[in-house]
Design an enzyme around this catalytic site. Sequence first.
Site, PDB file in Angstrom:
ATOM      1  CG  ASP A 129      -1.934   1.260   1.410  1.00  0.00           C
ATOM      2  OD1 ASP A 129      -2.703   1.347   0.528  1.00  0.00           O
ATOM      3  OD2 ASP A 129      -1.669   1.898   2.314  1.00  0.00           O
ATOM      4  CD  GLU A 135      -1.817   2.347  -3.555  1.00  0.00           C
ATOM      5  OE1 GLU A 135      -3.323   2.533  -4.006  1.00  0.00           O
ATOM      6  OE2 GLU A 135      -1.655   2.107  -2.263  1.00  0.00           O
TER       7      GLU A 135
END
Length: 695
Positions: free
Chosen positions: A348, A385
């Site tokens: 993330d 990401e």
Amino acid sequence: MTAKSTTEFLSLITGTVGLQRGQALPFGATIKPGGINFSIYARHATDVTLVFFLPGNDHEIAAFSLDNKINRTGDVWHVFIAGLKEGFEYAYKMDGPQSHRHKFDGNLLLADPYAIALKGRSTWALPESTKTLYRSALLIHKEYDWESDQPINRPLADSIIYEMHIRSFTQDPSSNVVHPGTFKGVIEKIPYLVELGITTVEILPITEFDELDNDRTNPATGAALRNLWGYHPLSFFAIKAGYSAGNAPGCEIDEFKDMVKALHKAGIDVILDVVYNHSGEGDHRGPSYSLKGIDNSTYYTLTEDGSYMNFSGCGNTINCNHPYVRHFILDSLRYWVTELHVDGFRFDLASILGRDQRGMVLDSPPLLEQIAGDPVLASTKLIAEAWDAAGLYQVGSFPNWGRWAEWNGHFRDDIRRFVKGDPGMVGKLANRLSGSSDLYQFGRDPGHGVNFVTSHDGFTLQDLVSYNDKHNFGNGEGNCDGDNNNFSWNCGAEGETVDPEIIHLRERQVRNLVTLLFMSRGVPMILSGDEMGRTQYGNNNTYCQDNTISWINWQRLEENQSLYRFFRLLIAFRKQHDLLRHDSFTLKNGIGLKIDWHGQQLGNPNWDDESRSIAAHMFGRSDKNVASDLYLIANAHYEDSKFMLPYLSHKKWYRFVDTSCVGDAAILDQEHLEKVVDQYHYQVFARSVVVLVGI
């Protein structure tokens, strides 16, 4: 309780107890012959106390103060307690200097950052009022029979990724599972995943977090909102207790292992969505569960005045490239791989992992390089990401060392914009279909891009063609949360409609998006429930919606069998055609994929801004020396067009997909492809995609 009475009390339970110096490594609580070793990094602490509790009880039964001279090696505090056995809960108390950079409070209980199990909510959202919740760790040691389980080691380029949330996947009663919302519930749905053709599940965060940390309510209903997604971790090691079906302390570990083992037996590998960029402790207003109270200035990036830098948008930023924190994160990753048999990770806001201790972007971030080069993680899938909440966007330029793949945000945006009919998108569509060679150059391959049209963060596929605007008022933030740039089109009506023309157009647009996804080079990822037309009713940020807005309604599977069949046959087609998965931009010994671009006329693609159609002849030989010819025509124009077809000397063109057809006719199974009557032309209807196969 005096030291003597404490020792006498523990002796009644564990036998003879004695404190020894202990060892600095490994970190955490380590069960050894004759006792347990405790070790914790706390550079700036001046006093460290180890506190014990009986399971389920907030009353301290013992507290041991560590000696600054005897029980300390460098910045590590440690002690070996002889005679102590597992079955207790423990926490730390820390005291130290008081300043704008430190958050020491000698009265606070703090969780061991290396604890593999915390005292969390064993029942989801049960509002216990206990001071040790998430602050005390469980001393657990259980043997587990992995049988013959091994990593699948499937190349990422051969993967079909299914992004899911553990609770939302089976929590709705329509799932008909015995253990809804749990790891066991996922096991019950494995036959469904196998039938669909999924090779890989990418699971939203499963480390411990507080689902009740959201203080907002739904303004329309007054219902309390919750932290559903879990992107506020309170541990990098401990598994969310609320995802277990049982209530025994630490049972979530075995239940997670059971799920991984069962998925592996079905040929499905497991990727975890991990959050190392921030914690659930928030900024200066947030609680101190662990890191903040143990060594605030080590674990978090701070300004000169001690304020928290906030590149995550969640209040704080982990100091990822501090030498110790790098070690901490690597230990966490190794734990998930070696002890829990995880096959890979999606990181993330991974761009934060490339910032230094002042928040500056590094050209060669040590943490990212260490992860890429770590021998234990050598076969592990690494997906970034490649952006953060402060505007850093590195898709195509993320530091990779040949190892890191990326969520391809350009693919998502360009495919959406082409299908909705935006101008100037034909060239960008060609780049995405070809594997984004404009992004992944210089030693990288198509498999470094994870292609997706939808994910947990944004509209579902059905909502993408049903809403022009987000409808997030139920989140209690005045519709100010969530992305405003969705590149969506409602096809003529906002939200639900009974207009048959709009319904049919939406169905066609969904098929267009899915076809382009699975016919593109790169690694396809789908959002769970998209294959059955799941809707979030226009909410594009359901992080707090622990209800039917987020839960998969499995009745939609029965209502949308044609859509499910469309997904299933496209997945099977991709698996059967090696060229779509050939993981190199270059031909090697004549093996590989070539693409010739065409327009309505052969050899004459229209790259102008006002063009809204393109044709691609995909051909070549695979590693199995099988020759393939595929012809894809994408027409996003509102008018029909006739396209010329390339001549095949020893083959004929057969129709596989025509998204303009209704229902099951839109896609044909491999055994019943339809021979094209006119082998020289194909009439492509408005807003549709066609795939032909040379046989």
